[in-house]
Design an enzyme around this catalytic site. Structure first.
Site, mmCIF file in Angstrom:
data_model
loop_
_atom_site.group_PDB
_atom_site.id
_atom_site.type_symbol
_atom_site.label_atom_id
_atom_site.label_comp_id
_atom_site.label_asym_id
_atom_site.label_seq_id
_atom_site.Cartn_x
_atom_site.Cartn_y
_atom_site.Cartn_z
ATOM 1 N N SER A 115 0.806 -1.221 0.000
ATOM 2 C CA SER A 115 0.000 0.000 0.000
ATOM 3 C C SER A 115 0.840 1.272 0.000
ATOM 4 O O SER A 115 0.315 2.358 -0.231
ATOM 5 C CB SER A 115 -0.953 0.020 1.206
ATOM 6 O OG SER A 115 -0.238 0.190 2.409
ATOM 7 N N LYS A 134 0.752 4.391 6.944
ATOM 8 C CA LYS A 134 0.046 5.242 5.999
ATOM 9 C C LYS A 134 0.460 6.706 6.204
ATOM 10 O O LYS A 134 1.049 7.064 7.235
ATOM 11 C CB LYS A 134 -1.478 5.145 6.212
ATOM 12 C CG LYS A 134 -2.085 3.771 5.951
ATOM 13 C CD LYS A 134 -2.116 3.428 4.479
ATOM 14 C CE LYS A 134 -2.859 2.116 4.224
ATOM 15 N NZ LYS A 134 -2.149 0.954 4.782
#
Length: 218
Positions: A128, A164
């Site tokens: 990701s 993230k």
């Protein structure tokens, strides 16, 4: 084995055996540990030892006894001479000068990372964050410090962790991936207390070596 975060009980267990070793110069017996924590059986001691071995806080010696890994020897007041990058002399950054060769010591981890005590690493699983160069299997270096809006950080939420870009405002917390194949994770304000920022990303290590985080442009 990569170090992982300990539970509260595992941390209490680890602290006790390390403090015992510092005071008595030997590790406590299973019976002494069981008596200290009120365990009904030494099996509980074995389970905790196995957990610490798995998480990288203990290692097995050749004699089958457990011990601290080298990066945690300082907890016992023991230090090992650090290997580093040799400094072989001087070089001019102005006009040309005569080369000077000398043994000027070495550059160690402490030199490269002045806040070494606040650093730890986690291994990445998944893709990701591939658009910022972080891939599956890389080791991310995290610092226990404040995270600013837009920084990359590691978040613990609902028993799961995620690396993230972190954004927050009155509408909640948004965890943004660096891969268009993944969706943002939105966390509503009423559950903020369940969110823990584990650390701020400062770089990662892969087969090409250490890759430092690119500072945000103000």
């Amino acid at each position: 084995m990569d170090n992982a975060h300990l539970t509260r009980k595992q941390h209490e267990f680890f602290t006790f055996i390390v403090d015992y070793k510092k005071e008595n110069e030997v590790w406590p017996t299973y019976r002494e540990i069981a008596d200290h924590f009120g365990y009904a059986s030494p099996n509980s001691v074995t389970q905790n030892i196995q957990a610490l071995l798995k998480k990288g806080y203990l290692v097995k010696r050749n004699d089958e006894e457990y011990d601290l890994p080298s990066d945690k020897k300082s907890l016992l007041g023991e230090t090992e001479e650090q290997e580093g990058i040799p400094v072989r002399g001087l070089i001019a950054a102005g006009s040309l000068q005569e080369a000077v060769e000398a043994n000027l010591g070495s550059i160690t981890l402490d030199t490269l990372f002045p806040d070494l005590d606040d650093l730890f690493a986690l291994r990445v699983t998944g893709f990701s964050m591939k658009d910022v160069g972080i891939y599956d299997g890389d080791f991310v270096l995290l610092m226990d410090t404040d995270v600013k809006n837009g920084d990359i950080g590691a978040v613990l939420y609902d028993g799961e962790t995620s690396l993230k870009k972190i954004y927050w405002d009155d509408n909640g917390l948004r965890l943004e991936p660096a891969n268009e194949e993944y969706d943002d994770i939105i966390i509503e304000p009423d559950v903020f207390e369940e969110v823990r920022i584990i650390g701020k990303y400062i770089g990662h290590v892969n087969r090409q070596g250490f890759q430092r985080a690119i500072p945000l442009v103000a």
